[in-house]
Design a protein around this motif. Sequence first.
Motif, PDB file in Angstrom:
ATOM      1  N   GLU A  16      34.717  63.694   1.337  1.00 37.89           N
ATOM      2  CA  GLU A  16      34.092  63.313   2.598  1.00 37.89           C
ATOM      3  C   GLU A  16      34.182  64.518   3.529  1.00 37.89           C
ATOM      4  OE1 GLU A  16      35.706  59.672   4.226  1.00 37.89           O
ATOM      5  OE2 GLU A  16      36.354  59.046   2.218  1.00 37.89           O
ATOM      6  N   THR A  17      33.076  65.128   3.821  1.00 38.49           N
ATOM      7  CA  THR A  17      33.073  66.379   4.599  1.00 38.49           C
ATOM      8  C   THR A  17      33.685  66.197   5.973  1.00 38.49           C
ATOM      9  OG1 THR A  17      31.085  67.096   3.424  1.00 38.49           O
ATOM     10  CG2 THR A  17      31.601  68.208   5.491  1.00 38.49           C
ATOM     11  N   ASN A  18      33.330  65.111   6.676  1.00 37.62           N
ATOM     12  CA  ASN A  18      33.840  64.910   8.027  1.00 37.62           C
ATOM     13  C   ASN A  18      35.361  64.772   8.036  1.00 37.62           C
ATOM     14  OD1 ASN A  18      31.278  65.023   9.077  1.00 37.62           O
ATOM     15  ND2 ASN A  18      30.986  62.801   9.121  1.00 37.62           N
ATOM     16  N   ARG A  19      35.890  64.003   7.073  1.00 32.98           N
ATOM     17  CA  ARG A  19      37.336  63.828   6.994  1.00 32.98           C
ATOM     18  C   ARG A  19      38.019  65.167   6.718  1.00 32.98           C
ATOM     19  NH1 ARG A  19      40.852  59.286   5.057  1.00 32.98           N
ATOM     20  NH2 ARG A  19      38.974  58.149   4.474  1.00 32.98           N
TER      21      ARG A  19
END
Length: 860
Positions: A754-757
Amino acid sequence: MTSPRIAAHLNAFGDRSAVVGGADHEVSYAELAALVCEFANRLGAEQVSERPSGECLATEPAPVRRLVALAARNDIGSLVAYLGALEAGCAVLLTGSVTDEILRVYDPDIVIAAGAEPIPEPRWRRTGSAHELHPELALLLSTSGSTGSPKLVRLSYRNLLANAESIAEYLDIQDTDRAATTLPFFYCYGLSVVHSYLLRGASLLMTNRSVLEPEFWDDFRSRRATSFAAVPYTFDLLERVGFERMSLPHLRYVTQAGGKLAADRVRHHARAGERAGWRFYVMYGQTEATARMAYLPPRLAAEHPDCIGIPVPGGSFRLEPVEEGGDELVYHGPNVMMGYAQAPADLALGHQLTELRTGDLACRTEDGLYRVIGRRSRFAKIFGLRIDLQRIESGLAAAGYTVCCTDDAETLVVAVAGADSTASEDSTAAAQLAAQLSGLPVSAVRVCTVAEIPRLPSGKPDYPAIRHLPVAPTGPAADIRTLFAEALGLATAAITPERTFADLGGDSLTYVALSVKLDRALGQLPTNWQTMTVAELESLPRRKRRFGRSLDTTSLLRAIGMITVLGSHIGLFVLWGGAHVMLAVAGFNFARFGVTPAPAAQRLRKTLRTVALIAIPTALWVTLTLPFSNYYTWQNVLLLNKILGPQDSPTAGHLWFVEVAVYFMLAGALLLRLPLADALERRAPFWFAMAVLAGALILRYRSFDLYASHDIPFSPLAVWFFVLGWAAAKATAVRQRALLTAIALLTVPGYFGETNREQLVLAGLLLLIWVPSVRVPALIAGATALLADASLFAYLLHWQVYPLFGTHHLVALAASVAAGIAAARMLTLARGMVARGTRPSISLEADRFVGKDQCSTAQI
């Protein structure tokens, strides 16, 4: 006059390194000899000429001997001025500063003050000399530093040479050795290092830096220093910077003098030296004997830690019975001073002593070692300074105080009688006057207000009782100690001046709130405040805040992380990753508060205490919820859900963060309980953490089928985040932080999918690695401290609180936070009530020696 021939001695060592300063400043012996000659010529004017070889030679008529007052620092210029003055035949009054009293009482012919110039400029007060100086008089020193008295010790050239030779002999100083100047040049102990090293053609690392400064140790390593000297207080500082964990590959030995070091600490440091490969010399001396009279061979230090050892080569002791009872230690040797000087006329006197009555009561053990067991006269030694207690009492009495003075080995204790409503002001004024009279900092003076001075049945002052009077802090001191007591849940009497936050049981759970309150009280809080003593914090100037307050980055990350976790669970927003940032923060705080210079057993106890403060409230809350919901099972009560399951329960992962944080802290503490791991970590803290991180990173790429792929980041396999935080806490150099940054940038991307995480986690890790603190508005600092302090309880309680508010997500978040703050406050109040009902124990230093390895009755 016996010519010192200093330049000729220096020149004989040629191009060998004599003195090094900073990173690129180095002076050879030949260069030092030339500088000494040049300075001697300036002092001797036309009466001193320079030989081509670099030697200096007095020509007819005989040079005028002058009295030179030299204010010295630990730099090459001061060294050249000192040696040059001796070479010119002058008598040197060596001091830290040339005071008005020195000018008035001794009227020196020349004054030299260290300044910005590489070589200080002499200030001539007359062309000739106002004094008759004895031909053998070389040096005048204050007795062990400064008592505020004009009384000086008169030392001859023979005294200086004899003591330097004996020290060089028993320390086995080699021409490859290099000593760092950790003590003032004008202090007899620090000066003896200079003499003995230059005598043997060894070298000096001249520095004014404190052992608290990382740059000191950078220079120590890069310049391949082999030794340093320390007084008892130095070891307090060394413990705060993690000295025993440092990698110092060239260190050969450490010497200690300047006051009595407690027997348990002597044994501790002797064994630490044995483990690390360096020797620990305990030494005994007085300025009146030039520097040293006895030393304890390193091989005997651990077995006989309360002894001063044997006489230095060329010296001897005898024990002489005294009227007070016991035997006084009397020293014979060529290093015994010529006598005292209290006025200029005394400078013409010759040798008045053939032996030195030390004033110490002593005995000789069956092993032939000498042990000091008491004092005849009323002197104390604090911070390496010899303090005349009677003189301080007289000065305070002249100011209208009824007092009695003693010491507790670390502070000057002043009992002030007749306390009334003005006691607060009187205590502050008395402390300031006592500091002025003694030459000590105010933080080293402990004033105790009493109705009457404690006395023995004979009517004499009861010094043991005075020594252990409770201090009644006032003003800023009271404020600081009250803040400590409230934050740590301790009685105010337990917050003594020499203790630190870590010593008093402080941990990551109490760090946040106290740091914000201290910053508010002080105006600006140092980033390393948790390693400073209470006295040092009290002595800091109160500053006007320019903007907001200083907030520790770990506190900020805990608060932000908790808000992101709670808000995401509640559904107010979606910002995943805060839990893993807090896992790294947990590792950082474990390293900061649990991996300290303290003994291994003490470190384990402290970590167990921190774990208990997390695990017990968690288990109690889970137990309370069991009858009313199906949230948890008995595995959650034991914090073993991530090990025993069940893994398929919808609430199984609710406490995963608490569980794994407890596992990691326990595992780290138990690892460091292994003797080999303990030794390696103390020798190289950062690289040990990196070795653990290398092992933990295996679990980043291999799960060994222990957990399903989606559950791996929320299991004990996420240990590498914790260890990354551990390593960040031990990273002291830019290259170390850069290495951790590279590891984070390589390992975090792709871990969650998950890029945002991953971006949020990376941002938190980089802040943790690079930014120790930030300044924020006062309101934000206070709110952040409240939330960070309550983060555990807010996390525990929010699972039961937020469902009560349905879709009112913002209200649910506020209620969860409020519940956590209330629970944390209740726990703090409970701990404070328990502490106030417990009487603090007082350790009597003298009791440590009673009945333990004492001298025989016939010897006392």
